[in-house]
Design a protein around this motif. Structure first.
Motif, PDB file in Angstrom:
ATOM      1  N   LEU A 145       0.828  -1.206   0.000  1.00 54.63           N
ATOM      2  CA  LEU A 145       0.000   0.000   0.000  1.00 54.63           C
ATOM      3  C   LEU A 145       0.864   1.258   0.000  1.00 54.63           C
ATOM      4  N   ARG A 146       1.949   1.209   0.768  1.00 53.89           N
ATOM      5  CA  ARG A 146       2.833   2.378   0.825  1.00 53.89           C
ATOM      6  C   ARG A 146       3.476   2.640  -0.537  1.00 53.89           C
ATOM      7  N   ARG A 147       3.915   1.582  -1.211  1.00 55.08           N
ATOM      8  CA  ARG A 147       4.502   1.759  -2.544  1.00 55.08           C
ATOM      9  C   ARG A 147       3.475   2.303  -3.528  1.00 55.08           C
ATOM     10  N   THR A 148       2.242   1.795  -3.417  1.00 53.47           N
ATOM     11  CA  THR A 148       1.184   2.287  -4.304  1.00 53.47           C
ATOM     12  C   THR A 148       0.917   3.767  -4.058  1.00 53.47           C
ATOM     13  N   LEU A 149       0.843   4.139  -2.771  1.00 52.77           N
ATOM     14  CA  LEU A 149       0.618   5.534  -2.427  1.00 52.77           C
ATOM     15  C   LEU A 149       1.771   6.406  -2.907  1.00 52.77           C
ATOM     16  N   LEU A 150       2.996   5.941  -2.700  1.00 52.44           N
ATOM     17  CA  LEU A 150       4.161   6.716  -3.113  1.00 52.44           C
ATOM     18  C   LEU A 150       4.179   6.909  -4.625  1.00 52.44           C
ATOM     19  N   ASP A 151       3.870   5.840  -5.361  1.00 57.22           N
ATOM     20  CA  ASP A 151       3.816   5.956  -6.822  1.00 57.22           C
ATOM     21  C   ASP A 151       2.755   6.955  -7.250  1.00 57.22           C
ATOM     22  N   SER A 156       1.366  12.128  -9.351  1.00 55.59           N
ATOM     23  CA  SER A 156       0.609  13.376  -9.222  1.00 55.59           C
ATOM     24  C   SER A 156       1.540  14.583  -9.266  1.00 55.59           C
ATOM     25  N   ARG A 157       2.695  14.468  -8.596  1.00 56.95           N
ATOM     26  CA  ARG A 157       3.657  15.560  -8.621  1.00 56.95           C
ATOM     27  C   ARG A 157       4.190  15.785 -10.029  1.00 56.95           C
ATOM     28  N   ASP A 158       4.518  14.696 -10.717  1.00 53.44           N
ATOM     29  CA  ASP A 158       5.043  14.813 -12.080  1.00 53.44           C
ATOM     30  C   ASP A 158       4.004  15.413 -13.014  1.00 53.44           C
ATOM     31  N   MET A 159       2.743  14.982 -12.858  1.00 54.12           N
ATOM     32  CA  MET A 159       1.682  15.533 -13.700  1.00 54.12           C
ATOM     33  C   MET A 159       1.470  17.007 -13.415  1.00 54.12           C
ATOM     34  N   SER A 160       1.537  17.385 -12.137  1.00 51.35           N
ATOM     35  CA  SER A 160       1.386  18.789 -11.769  1.00 51.35           C
ATOM     36  C   SER A 160       2.524  19.626 -12.342  1.00 51.35           C
ATOM     37  N   LEU A 161       3.749  19.096 -12.260  1.00 50.97           N
ATOM     38  CA  LEU A 161       4.897  19.804 -12.813  1.00 50.97           C
ATOM     39  C   LEU A 161       4.776  19.930 -14.326  1.00 50.97           C
ATOM     40  N   LEU A 162       4.344  18.842 -14.979  1.00 52.90           N
ATOM     41  CA  LEU A 162       4.179  18.872 -16.427  1.00 52.90           C
ATOM     42  C   LEU A 162       3.094  19.857 -16.829  1.00 52.90           C
TER      43      LEU A 162
END
Length: 295
Positions: A145-151, A156-162
Motif C-alpha cells: 500500500l505504501r509503494r502504491t501511495l508513493l507511486d 501526481s507531482r510529475d503531472m502537476s509539474l508537467l
C-alpha cells in the motif's frame, strides 16, 4: 464473568489511553496548519506512535491475562478475536510509515504469542504458528500500500509539474491557440488567443463552442457580423473534417488573423491563430514594387 481484577485494570487502562489519544488528536487538529517543518511533523508522529502502540500493547496484554489468569474459555476467545480484528486495521491506518506498522504488530503479536507458547500445549503452539503468517502478511500488505501511495504521489507531482510547464509554454507562445474536443468545445486555450480576439485576459474559454467564442469577439467589437458568421461556418466545417486549409479573417481593428486547424486522433481539433498583418503589408509592398517599379 471471570472475576479477574487484572482484566478490570486492563479495561480502565484502555479507556484512559483512548481519552488521552483523543485529546492529542484534538490538539493536533488545532495545530495542524502550523505543522510545516519536518521536525514538527516528527514530534506529532512520535506522539501518535506512542499512543497507537500503547493501545495495541494493552490489547495484547489483555490476551495474555485472559490466557494465563483465567480458566473460562470465553475470555481468551473474545480477547484473541477482538485483538486480531483490531490488528487487521493496522496496515490500513499506518501503511504510510513502515516503522509504525512493525511496532504495532510486535505490540499485538508478542504478548499473544508468548501466552500461547509459555502456557499452552501442542495445539496452542500450532495456533501460534498459524498466527505468525497473518502478522507477516499485514506487514507486506502495508508495504504494498505504501509503494502504491508513493507511486501515486510521485505521478501526481510529475503531472502537476508537467501541467505547470505546459501552461507556461502555452501562455508564452507568439500565436493564439485553442483545442477543441470531439464535442467541439474548447478544452485548452492560451492568453494570446484572448488578446488577439479582444477578450478580457481573465475570461476562461474552457467549455465554449465556436459560436460562443465568436459571439464574444463580436461583443468586444473586434469583428463584423458578416465576418463573424463566415468565421463560424469555416471553423465548423474544419472541425467536422470537411476542410483543413488555412484561412484569414480581417478584424475591425485593422489586424488580419490566419486560422490553421489541425485534427487530433480523438476527434478534436487544434486551432492555431496567427497575426499575419505585417506579413500581408510586406506582401502588398512587394507586389506594389513588382508592378510599379520605375525600372
Amino acid at each position: 464473568k471471570t472475576g479477574e481484577i487484572l482484566l478490570l485494570y486492563c479495561a480502565m487502562a484502555v479507556v484512559l489511553v483512548a481519552c488521552v489519544r483523543a485529546i492529542v488528536i484534538r490538539c493536533y487538529n488545532r495545530a495542524r496548519s502550523t505543522v510545516t517543518t519536518t521536525e514538527a511533523a516528527k514530534r506529532w508522529e512520535h506522539r501518535y506512535v506512542v499512543g497507537a502502540s500503547t493501545s495495541v500493547a494493552l490489547l495484547g496484554i489483555w490476551c495474555f491475562i485472559t490466557f494465563t489468569r483465567t480458566t473460562d474459555p470465553f475470555a481468551p476467545l473474545v480477547s484473541f478475536t477482538m485483538t486480531i480484528a483490531y490488528a487487521v486495521g493496522i496496515f490500513g491506518r499506518n501503511f504510510g510509515n513502515d516503522r509504525f506498522v512493525v511496532v504495532q504488530i510486535l505490540c499485538a503479536s508478542a504478548p499473544m504469542t508468548a501466552a500461547l507458547l509459555l502456557y499452552g500445549n501442542l495445539f496452542h503452539w500450532i495456533f501460534a504458528a498459524l498466527l505468525a503468517p497473518s502478522f507477516i502478511a499485514m506487514k507486506f500488505i502495508a508495504e504494498r500500500l505504501r509503494r502504491t501511495l508513493l507511486d501515486a504521489v510521485i505521478s501526481s507531482r510529475d503531472m502537476s509539474l508537467l501541467a505547470t510547464r505546459f501552461d507556461t509554454a502555452l501562455n508564452n507562445m507568439p500565436h493564439g491557440l485553442c483545442m477543441f474536443d470531439s464535442e467541439h468545445r474548447i478544452v485548452v486555450s492560451n492568453q494570446k488567443l484572448n488578446q488577439q480576439m479582444g477578450l478580457p485576459p481573465d475570461r476562461d474559454l474552457k467549455g465554449s463552442t465556436v459560436r460562443n467564442l465568436v459571439e464574444g469577439v463580436v461583443e468586444a467589437g473586434m469583428i463584423s457580423g458578416f465576418n463573424a458568421q463566415s468565421l463560424i461556418d469555416r471553423l465548423d466545417t474544419r472541425l467536422s473534417g470537411g476542410d483543413d486549409a488555412a484561412f484569414g479573417v480581417d478584424m475591425l481593428n485593422g489586424r488580419t488573423l490566419e486560422f490553421t486547424v489541425q485534427p487530433m486522433e480523438n476527434g478534436g481539433m487544434v486551432v492555431l491563430v496567427e497575426d499575419v498583418t505585417e506579413r500581408k503589408i510586406a506582401e502588398a509592398k512587394i507586389n506594389h514594387l513588382a508592378r510599379f517599379d520605375p525600372l
